[in-house]
Scaffold this active site. Structure first.
Site, short mmCIF file in Angstrom:
data_model
loop_
_atom_site.label_atom_id
_atom_site.label_comp_id
_atom_site.label_asym_id
_atom_site.label_seq_id
_atom_site.Cartn_x
_atom_site.Cartn_y
_atom_site.Cartn_z
N TRP A 10 29.85 -1.35 -30.27
CA TRP A 10 29.55 -0.14 -30.30
C TRP A 10 28.88 0.46 -31.60
O TRP A 10 28.36 1.66 -31.43
CB TRP A 10 31.02 0.85 -30.27
CG TRP A 10 31.57 0.77 -28.89
CD1 TRP A 10 31.48 -0.04 -27.80
CD2 TRP A 10 32.72 1.45 -28.44
NE1 TRP A 10 32.18 0.14 -26.73
CE2 TRP A 10 33.24 0.98 -27.03
CE3 TRP A 10 33.59 2.53 -29.17
CZ2 TRP A 10 34.18 1.65 -26.44
CZ3 TRP A 10 34.87 2.82 -28.48
CH2 TRP A 10 34.94 2.56 -27.10
N LYS A 11 28.75 -0.34 -32.58
CA LYS A 11 28.11 -0.03 -33.99
C LYS A 11 28.73 1.63 -34.18
O LYS A 11 29.90 1.56 -34.02
CB LYS A 11 26.81 0.17 -33.53
CG LYS A 11 26.11 -1.25 -33.19
CD LYS A 11 24.52 -1.52 -33.27
CE LYS A 11 24.30 -2.73 -32.81
NZ LYS A 11 22.84 -3.14 -32.82
N GLU A 100 22.73 -5.82 -39.22
CA GLU A 100 22.63 -4.85 -40.14
C GLU A 100 23.40 -4.77 -41.43
O GLU A 100 23.11 -4.16 -42.18
CB GLU A 100 23.12 -3.70 -38.92
CG GLU A 100 22.15 -3.44 -37.89
CD GLU A 100 22.79 -3.20 -36.52
OE1 GLU A 100 23.87 -2.60 -36.36
OE2 GLU A 100 22.09 -3.19 -35.48
N SER A 213 19.46 -7.11 -27.40
CA SER A 213 18.76 -6.37 -25.83
C SER A 213 19.27 -7.10 -24.63
O SER A 213 18.35 -6.99 -23.68
CB SER A 213 17.34 -6.38 -25.99
OG SER A 213 16.82 -5.49 -27.22
N GLY A 234 25.06 -4.56 -27.84
CA GLY A 234 24.93 -3.50 -28.31
C GLY A 234 24.74 -1.99 -27.54
O GLY A 234 25.74 -1.72 -26.77
N GLY A 235 23.68 -1.71 -27.61
CA GLY A 235 23.30 -0.63 -26.80
C GLY A 235 23.76 -0.21 -25.23
O GLY A 235 24.45 0.64 -25.06
P1 PGA Z 1 21.69 -4.54 -28.79
O1 PGA Z 1 22.48 -4.86 -30.15
O2 PGA Z 1 22.26 -4.99 -27.46
O3 PGA Z 1 21.60 -3.13 -28.90
O4 PGA Z 1 20.13 -5.29 -28.93
C1 PGA Z 1 23.08 -6.01 -30.15
C2 PGA Z 1 24.00 -6.08 -31.53
O5 PGA Z 1 23.46 -5.83 -32.53
O6 PGA Z 1 25.18 -6.64 -31.44
#
Ligand code: PGA
Length: 253
Positions: A10-11, A100, A213, A234-235
């Site tokens: 989820w970040k 990140e 992605s 992620g997203g």
């Molecule tokens: P993303 O992120 O699916 O939004 O590209 C993946 C992640 O950073 O774990």
């Protein structure tokens, strides 16, 4: 074929209300007997929401994950969360070395290896992220970079290395809508598998996830590759219908 592991990252997103809505929608969309979801599922949520999401997931088979863990066991480390604290909240996984954190918090390979060590010592499975930047890929350094990143974790963790999860996340593919092709990803996953095999006789059971992605359209082909054992999403994990279709693509028939 071994069960895939699909983990949502989820970040720094969410709120009490949004989390409750998202988890409710996810659980409603999964088969009642979640073992028939055909894959393992985990949600890696912001630390402050671990207790909330732990309660929301209580009657499900969906596992809880954190997005980071301290490299220290206990003590005067303001702002940090220890692996033992994560364990207190039934956390099964902790992401370590996400790009990140490597980029914005200057985490080194050695630091990431220590975090993996702390997680393992408390019975939390580290999801160790590795991946090259676009510049590194264009300079032909992809293999060297991911091997260096994984080598540090292997070196620090010895025979426990078979207990980790690895996530290959090319930095240029994270949040950009650019995905590694299934062939590009498989090539790197095979390199990582071989590196693990040199360190443990149990390399085949280490899950190597792809992240960057991943979406409903590309998941099936990526997950069909022999060394891609799941995804770190992620997203797309923030929207229940999207994450559910990715999970459906991971189902082992
Ligand atoms: P993303 O992120 O699916 O939004 O590209 C993946 C992640 O950073 O774990």
């Amino acid at each position: 074929m071994k069960k895939k592991l699909m983990a949502g990252n989820w970040k720094m997103n969410g709120s009490l209300q949004a989390n409750a809505d998202l988890v409710k929608a996810l659980l409603a969309g999964l088969p009642a007997d979640s073992s028939s979801a055909g894959c393992s599922i985990a949600l890696c949520v912001p630390a402050v929401y671990l207790a909330q999401v732990s309660a929301l997931l209580e009657s499900s088979d969906v596992d809880l994950g954190a997005q980071d863990v301290s490299q220290h066991a206990v003590g005067a480390f303001t702002g940090e969360t220890s692996a033992a604290m994560l364990k207190d909240f039934s956390v099964r996984y902790a992401i370590v070395g996400h790009s990140e954190r490597r980029q914005y918090h200057h985490e080194t390979d050695a630091l990431v290896a220590q975090k993996a060590l702390q997680a393992l010592a408390s019975g939390v499975t580290p999801i160790v992220c590795v991946g090259e930047t676009l510049d590194e890929r264009e300079a032909g350094q992809t293999e060297a970079v991911v091997k260096r990143q994984l080598a540090a974790v292997i070196h620090a963790n010895g025979h426990c290395i078979s207990e980790i999860v690895v996530a290959y996340e090319p930095v240029w593919a994270i949040g950009t809508g650019k995905t590694a092709s299934p062939e590009q990803a498989q090539q790197v996953h095979a390199v990582l598998r071989a590196q693990l095999a040199a360190a443990t006789p149990h390399a085949a059971r280490v899950a190597i996830l792809y992240g960057g992605s991943m979406n409903a359209a590309n998941a099936k082909q990526l997950l069909a590759q022999p060394d891609i054992d799941g995804g770190l999403v992620g997203g797309a994990s923030l929207k229940a219908p999207d994450f559910l279709s990715i999970i459906a693509a991971a189902r082992v028939e």
